[in-house]
Design an enzyme around this catalytic site. Structure first.
Site, PDB file in Angstrom:
ATOM      1  N   ASP A  99       0.839  -1.196   0.000  1.00 39.04           N
ATOM      2  CA  ASP A  99       0.000   0.000   0.000  1.00 39.04           C
ATOM      3  C   ASP A  99       0.878   1.252   0.000  1.00 39.04           C
ATOM      4  OD1 ASP A  99      -2.174  -1.657   0.135  1.00 39.04           O
ATOM      5  OD2 ASP A  99      -2.509  -1.365   2.288  1.00 39.04           O
ATOM      6  N   VAL A 100       0.299   2.351  -0.453  1.00 42.73           N
ATOM      7  CA  VAL A 100       1.076   3.581  -0.586  1.00 42.73           C
ATOM      8  C   VAL A 100       1.663   4.026   0.755  1.00 42.73           C
ATOM      9  CG1 VAL A 100      -0.948   5.084  -0.300  1.00 42.73           C
ATOM     10  CG2 VAL A 100       1.037   5.900  -1.586  1.00 42.73           C
TER      11      VAL A 100
END
Length: 231
Positions: A99-100
């Protein structure tokens, strides 16, 4: 070699991305439109959008992914990607996703065969996460649920290894890779993740690498990865 593997080896895209290019009719082999089942030999000429594509030498890069960087080769929104942080040649693509806002160990390579097996749940490549949680200190019962498996909307999770690193910090070792899995597991036991870091991936750790730093894998590390997935 299958056409999608050839394109992945050339650093054009992942195998899945290569399949899309082939379906769109953008790939030609010896002047003919390539198909998903096309096999490419040493002397065949492969073109993408009219430009010749050449296989690159195999490359294996371990990145300590920082927060705020997306785990894709290209981003339609123009955000910084993990590919922007590593050498441009030979071109490599990320194995799986983080995930970012998740940090830590991320492998990038143009070895399509290895990428495919590492991403396949059959081979169970271990992923070790360190997670800071909210909602107080997880109880022994919470840890037992995480170990035994959590019922999520896409099915029950496989057994995981779990240990407590501190009052609000856990270490989870998973052998599957569902989307947002660690976050969803922690949420399910009442302890939402506040910070998530992947400390090790398939035996590779980011010790000595600062956020955004990378290194090339050693020959012995590559050999170990290949053994792990039966290559």
């Amino acid at each position: 070699m299958r056409l999608n593997a050839y394109l992945a080896r050339a650093g054009v895209a992942s195998r899945r991305g290569a399949d899309e290019l082939i379906r769109e009719g953008r790939v030609r082999v010896n002047g003919q439109t390539g198909q998903l089942n096309t096999v490419v030999g040493r002397h065949d000429v492969v073109e993408l959008d009219g430009e010749r594509v050449e296989r690159q030498s195999l490359a294996y890069v371990l990145l300590n992914k920082p927060a705020g960087v997306v785990t894709t080769a290209r981003d339609p929104q123009g955000r910084r990607t993990v590919v922007d942080l590593v050498p441009a040649q030979p071109r490599v693509v990320p194995v799986g996703r983080l995930d970012v806002d998740t940090t830590g160990a991320l492998l990038l390579t143009n070895d399509g065969g290895l990428t495919h097996r590492l991403a396949h749940p059959r081979y169970g490549a271990p992923k070790v996460y360190q997670v800071d949680v909210e909602g107080g200190s997880p109880s022994a019962s919470d840890l037992a649920q995480l170990r035994d498996g959590i019922e999520l909307e896409d099915g029950r999770t496989a057994p995981a290894e779990v240990r407590r690193l501190g009052p609000h910090r856990l270490e989870l070792t998973l052998h599957e890779g569902r989307k947002h899995q660690v976050k969803r597991m922690c949420e399910a036991v009442g302890h939402p993740a506040r910070r998530l870091h992947r400390a090790r991936y398939a035996g590779l750790d980011v010790d000595g690498l600062g956020p955004g730093e990378w290194r090339v894998l050693t020959a012995s590390e590559v050999a170990a990865l290949r053994r792990l997935v039966g290559l």
